[in-house]
Design an enzyme around this catalytic site. Structure first.
Site, short mmCIF file in Angstrom:
data_model
loop_
_atom_site.label_atom_id
_atom_site.label_comp_id
_atom_site.label_asym_id
_atom_site.label_seq_id
_atom_site.Cartn_x
_atom_site.Cartn_y
_atom_site.Cartn_z
N LYS A 15 0.82 -1.22 0.00
CA LYS A 15 0.00 0.00 0.00
C LYS A 15 0.85 1.27 0.00
O LYS A 15 0.57 2.20 -0.74
CB LYS A 15 -0.92 0.03 1.23
N ARG A 91 -9.66 1.22 9.53
CA ARG A 91 -9.15 -0.05 10.06
C ARG A 91 -10.28 -0.94 10.60
O ARG A 91 -10.03 -2.07 10.99
CB ARG A 91 -8.12 0.19 11.15
N ARG A 125 12.43 -8.58 5.34
CA ARG A 125 12.90 -7.20 5.44
C ARG A 125 14.09 -7.11 6.38
O ARG A 125 14.12 -7.74 7.44
CB ARG A 125 11.76 -6.29 5.94
N ARG A 169 0.35 -10.12 13.51
CA ARG A 169 -0.14 -8.89 12.87
C ARG A 169 -1.20 -9.22 11.83
O ARG A 169 -2.21 -8.51 11.71
CB ARG A 169 1.02 -8.15 12.21
#
Length: 213
Positions: A15, A91, A125, A169
């Site tokens: 996003k 959200r 990452r 998450r």
């Protein structure tokens, strides 16, 4: 009048990357909840009868900023923008319903990426411990393994990028935010984009929708 674009997707779906490109390509504001909060952290909310009188106090105490406060901050950010790409909000369903009250959307896009792909992206990452530069072990590796190209610092995996944390998450996302995707799908306004293409491929599809909006 600029276009009003909402971009939805799970953590790791891309996003942020696509929102920035859209904002640049179509001369729109890139509005994120985090940026809006930081820009308005000293907003006076004493009349809202909450524990604290400013968003800053919530942020500095580590407490979640209440939905009503986030709503007001997002409303202010959208009103100040001629056109925008909204990223990271709503959200939950309550925020989605509030968004309908305060603005009209020209397009709602959803970056569709499988859970395993999201896990691979997020756990791969690596961040420089010195300068904060970002890398990815597969998609954007450094020239020398474990060493930052920019400053020579050590590349580390952040605590929130471990597989256990990433899956937690995603569980929270599925519980709270996936209903928002279904909300717009049920309304017949959701445009689903294959988020597992190359970033350029995703952008081509997203830009086509925005151009036609």
């Amino acid at each position: 009048m600029g276009k009003h674009i909402l971009l939805l997707g799970a953590p790791g779906a891309g996003k942020g990357t696509q929102s920035k490109r859209l904002a640049s390509e179509f001369d729109l504001e890139h509005v994120t909840t985090g940026d809006a909060l930081r820009a308005n952290k000293d907003m006076d909310i004493s009349d809202m009868d909450f524990e604290y009188d400013t968003p800053r106090e919530y942020m500095e105490s580590g407490d979640l900023v209440p939905d009503d406060v986030v709503n007001e901050i997002v409303k202010t950010a959208l009103q100040e923008a001629d056109g925008y790409v909204l990223d990271g909000y709503p959200r939950n369903i309550e925020q989605a319903e509030y968004l309908t009250e305060i603005t009209d959307l020209d397009a709602v896009l959803y970056l569709d990426v499988s859970e395993e792909e999201l896990v691979e992206r997020l756990t791969g990452r690596r961040v420089c411990d010195d300068c904060g530069a970002n890398y990815h072990v597969e998609f954007a590796p450094p020239e020398e393994d474990g060493v930052c190209d920019e400053c020579g610092g050590e590349l580390i995996q952040r605590d929130d990028d471990t597989e256990e944390t990433v899956r937690e998450r995603l569980t929270v996302y599925h519980k709270n935010t996936e209903p928002v995707v279904n909300h717009y799908r049920d309304e017949g306004v959701l445009v689903e984009i294959d988020g597992e293409q190359t970033p350029d491929g995703v952008f081509d599809d997203v830009a086509e929708v925005v151009e036609d909006a």
